[in-house]
Design a protein around this motif. Structure first.
Motif, PDB file in Angstrom:
ATOM      1  N   VAL A 103      13.326  74.375  61.478  1.00  0.00           N
ATOM      2  CA  VAL A 103      14.703  73.887  61.391  1.00  0.00           C
ATOM      3  C   VAL A 103      15.283  74.046  59.988  1.00  0.00           C
ATOM      4  N   PHE A 104      14.412  74.008  58.968  1.00  0.00           N
ATOM      5  CA  PHE A 104      14.882  74.061  57.573  1.00  0.00           C
ATOM      6  C   PHE A 104      14.178  75.160  56.797  1.00  0.00           C
ATOM      7  N   GLU A 105      14.942  75.807  55.926  1.00  0.00           N
ATOM      8  CA  GLU A 105      14.376  76.762  54.988  1.00  0.00           C
ATOM      9  C   GLU A 105      13.747  76.024  53.806  1.00  0.00           C
ATOM     10  N   LYS A 106      12.922  76.705  53.042  1.00  0.00           N
ATOM     11  CA  LYS A 106      12.366  76.150  51.817  1.00  0.00           C
ATOM     12  C   LYS A 106      13.497  75.754  50.875  1.00  0.00           C
ATOM     13  N   GLY A 107      13.474  74.502  50.404  1.00  0.00           N
ATOM     14  CA  GLY A 107      14.470  74.017  49.467  1.00  0.00           C
ATOM     15  C   GLY A 107      15.772  73.566  50.111  1.00  0.00           C
ATOM     16  N   GLU A 108      15.859  73.631  51.430  1.00  0.00           N
ATOM     17  CA  GLU A 108      17.107  73.244  52.093  1.00  0.00           C
ATOM     18  C   GLU A 108      17.251  71.725  52.175  1.00  0.00           C
ATOM     19  N   VAL A 109      16.122  71.031  52.108  1.00  0.00           N
ATOM     20  CA  VAL A 109      16.101  69.563  52.111  1.00  0.00           C
ATOM     21  C   VAL A 109      15.809  69.086  50.695  1.00  0.00           C
ATOM     22  N   ASN A 110      16.539  68.077  50.227  1.00  0.00           N
ATOM     23  CA  ASN A 110      16.357  67.592  48.855  1.00  0.00           C
ATOM     24  C   ASN A 110      15.469  66.365  48.744  1.00  0.00           C
ATOM     25  N   ARG A 111      15.347  65.597  49.841  1.00  0.00           N
ATOM     26  CA  ARG A 111      14.495  64.401  49.793  1.00  0.00           C
ATOM     27  C   ARG A 111      14.076  64.035  51.212  1.00  0.00           C
ATOM     28  N   VAL A 112      12.864  63.467  51.313  1.00  0.00           N
ATOM     29  CA  VAL A 112      12.348  62.994  52.596  1.00  0.00           C
ATOM     30  C   VAL A 112      12.127  61.496  52.520  1.00  0.00           C
ATOM     31  N   TYR A 113      12.615  60.769  53.532  1.00  0.00           N
ATOM     32  CA  TYR A 113      12.362  59.338  53.663  1.00  0.00           C
ATOM     33  C   TYR A 113      11.401  59.110  54.825  1.00  0.00           C
ATOM     34  N   LEU A 114      10.406  58.273  54.576  1.00  0.00           N
ATOM     35  CA  LEU A 114       9.487  57.819  55.617  1.00  0.00           C
ATOM     36  C   LEU A 114       9.543  56.297  55.634  1.00  0.00           C
ATOM     37  N   ASN A 115      10.098  55.726  56.671  1.00  0.00           N
ATOM     38  CA  ASN A 115      10.283  54.276  56.750  1.00  0.00           C
ATOM     39  C   ASN A 115       9.548  53.687  57.944  1.00  0.00           C
ATOM     40  N   PHE A 116       8.577  52.821  57.673  1.00  0.00           N
ATOM     41  CA  PHE A 116       7.887  52.054  58.702  1.00  0.00           C
ATOM     42  C   PHE A 116       7.330  52.960  59.796  1.00  0.00           C
ATOM     43  N   SER A 117       6.654  53.995  59.332  1.00  0.00           N
ATOM     44  CA  SER A 117       6.023  54.941  60.252  1.00  0.00           C
ATOM     45  C   SER A 117       4.892  54.255  61.012  1.00  0.00           C
ATOM     46  N   ASP A 118       4.586  54.770  62.182  1.00  0.00           N
ATOM     47  CA  ASP A 118       3.463  54.259  62.973  1.00  0.00           C
ATOM     48  C   ASP A 118       2.192  54.389  62.133  1.00  0.00           C
ATOM     49  N   PRO A 119       1.449  53.293  61.929  1.00  0.00           N
ATOM     50  CA  PRO A 119       0.261  53.363  61.055  1.00  0.00           C
ATOM     51  C   PRO A 119      -0.927  54.093  61.665  1.00  0.00           C
ATOM     52  N   TRP A 120      -0.963  54.255  62.975  1.00  0.00           N
ATOM     53  CA  TRP A 120      -2.102  54.894  63.625  1.00  0.00           C
ATOM     54  C   TRP A 120      -3.414  54.428  62.978  1.00  0.00           C
ATOM     55  N   PRO A 121      -3.769  53.159  63.148  1.00  0.00           N
ATOM     56  CA  PRO A 121      -4.873  52.567  62.382  1.00  0.00           C
ATOM     57  C   PRO A 121      -6.274  53.105  62.701  1.00  0.00           C
ATOM     58  N   LYS A 122      -6.467  53.674  63.883  1.00  0.00           N
ATOM     59  CA  LYS A 122      -7.806  54.157  64.226  1.00  0.00           C
ATOM     60  C   LYS A 122      -8.101  55.471  63.495  1.00  0.00           C
ATOM     61  N   ASN A 123      -9.328  55.591  63.010  1.00  0.00           N
ATOM     62  CA  ASN A 123      -9.718  56.770  62.232  1.00  0.00           C
ATOM     63  C   ASN A 123      -9.501  58.070  62.992  1.00  0.00           C
ATOM     64  N   ARG A 124      -9.715  58.029  64.294  1.00  0.00           N
ATOM     65  CA  ARG A 124      -9.578  59.266  65.071  1.00  0.00           C
ATOM     66  C   ARG A 124      -8.125  59.740  65.180  1.00  0.00           C
ATOM     67  N   HIS A 125      -7.185  58.862  64.812  1.00  0.00           N
ATOM     68  CA  HIS A 125      -5.766  59.214  64.861  1.00  0.00           C
ATOM     69  C   HIS A 125      -5.189  59.540  63.483  1.00  0.00           C
ATOM     70  N   GLU A 126      -6.054  59.709  62.489  1.00  0.00           N
ATOM     71  CA  GLU A 126      -5.587  59.922  61.115  1.00  0.00           C
ATOM     72  C   GLU A 126      -4.590  61.072  61.012  1.00  0.00           C
ATOM     73  N   LYS A 127      -4.828  62.145  61.753  1.00  0.00           N
ATOM     74  CA  LYS A 127      -3.969  63.324  61.641  1.00  0.00           C
ATOM     75  C   LYS A 127      -2.547  63.074  62.142  1.00  0.00           C
ATOM     76  N   ARG A 128      -2.335  61.964  62.827  1.00  0.00           N
ATOM     77  CA  ARG A 128      -0.992  61.648  63.333  1.00  0.00           C
ATOM     78  C   ARG A 128      -0.149  60.886  62.309  1.00  0.00           C
ATOM     79  N   ARG A 129      -0.788  60.380  61.285  1.00  0.00           N
ATOM     80  CA  ARG A 129      -0.044  59.625  60.270  1.00  0.00           C
ATOM     81  C   ARG A 129       0.883  60.563  59.511  1.00  0.00           C
ATOM     82  N   LEU A 130       2.106  60.110  59.290  1.00  0.00           N
ATOM     83  CA  LEU A 130       3.110  60.972  58.665  1.00  0.00           C
ATOM     84  C   LEU A 130       2.866  61.212  57.185  1.00  0.00           C
ATOM     85  N   THR A 131       1.825  60.594  56.634  1.00  0.00           N
ATOM     86  CA  THR A 131       1.435  60.876  55.251  1.00  0.00           C
ATOM     87  C   THR A 131       0.093  61.618  55.186  1.00  0.00           C
ATOM     88  N   PHE A 132      -0.373  62.101  56.319  1.00  0.00           N
ATOM     89  CA  PHE A 132      -1.573  62.939  56.350  1.00  0.00           C
ATOM     90  C   PHE A 132      -1.251  64.286  55.697  1.00  0.00           C
TER      91      PHE A 132
END
Length: 212
Positions: A103-132
């Protein structure tokens, strides 16, 4: 909390293409045309019901905002909010965060906000965390050099994990608050979740990080 399914949501989104952009991949590299200006673009990944993105747009008319949300049944509430306030500098995308580079080219976005993302607390779901790390790769692919992520959560475990993830990736931590609402930070705009949690006396964690 389970979201109530709204089978009519897709049709309502399609009724308002000026707010809920259809087929956004066609606009890759052309978002200045969609907004009809060359203002900076900030995106919120996981925009939920849209309070944060609309209030940010109202407070900062010189910035364009795009709210990204996978669930039709959730983003349709953000659409209703946007219809009511009718701000020209907000768009909504009903897409998966994994599709950002479509959807976006490199540099087309200037900032990303991540607010109250799903924590996916189980270790097997680590790859789903938005800060992975794979998501950090995605954000880097659409941000300019030294692009920023602003992150807020009520979940201490996710916050600690995210700080480690940012650090391991080689990002520069420029701001940290372990109790945002008792800090001197100015201009905070709350999400629906944030207001609910803070009324219960829960801490809100916030940080800003920058790619190097």
């Amino acid at each position: 909390m389970r979201t109530r399914n709204k089978p009519w949501a897709a049709e309502r989104l399609s009724d308002f293409p000026q707010f809920a952009v259809p087929n956004p991949d066609r606009l890759k590299g052309k978002w200045t045309e969609e907004f009809a200006n060359s203002n900076p673009i900030h995106i919120e990944v996981g925009t939920g019901k849209g309070r944060f993105i609309t209030e940010m747009a109202r407070a900062n008319p010189e910035i364009n905002y795009i709210g990204i949300e996978l669930s039709e049944s959730i983003i349709v509430t953000a659409l209703d909010r946007l219809i009511e306030v009718d701000l020209p500098n907000v768009k909504l995308l009903n897409i998966n965060a994994e599709d950002l580079t479509s959807v976006f080219e490199k540099g087309e976005v200037n900032r990303v906000y991540l607010n109250f993302s799903d924590p996916w607390p189980k270790n097997r779901h680590e790859k789903r965390r938005l800060t992975f790390k794979t998501f950090l790769d995605l954000y880097k692919s659409v941000l300019p050099a030294n692009g920023e992520i602003h992150f807020k959560t009520d979940n201490q475990g996710l916050f600690e994990y995210s700080l480690q993830s940012f650090s391991s990736y080689g990002m520069l931590l420029t701001y940290v608050s372990l109790d945002l609402h008792k800090s001197e930070f100015e201009g905070n705009i709350m999400t629906e979740y944030e207001e609910r949690f803070s009324k219960k006396g829960q801490r809100i964690y916030r940080c800003e990080v920058r790619y190097q």
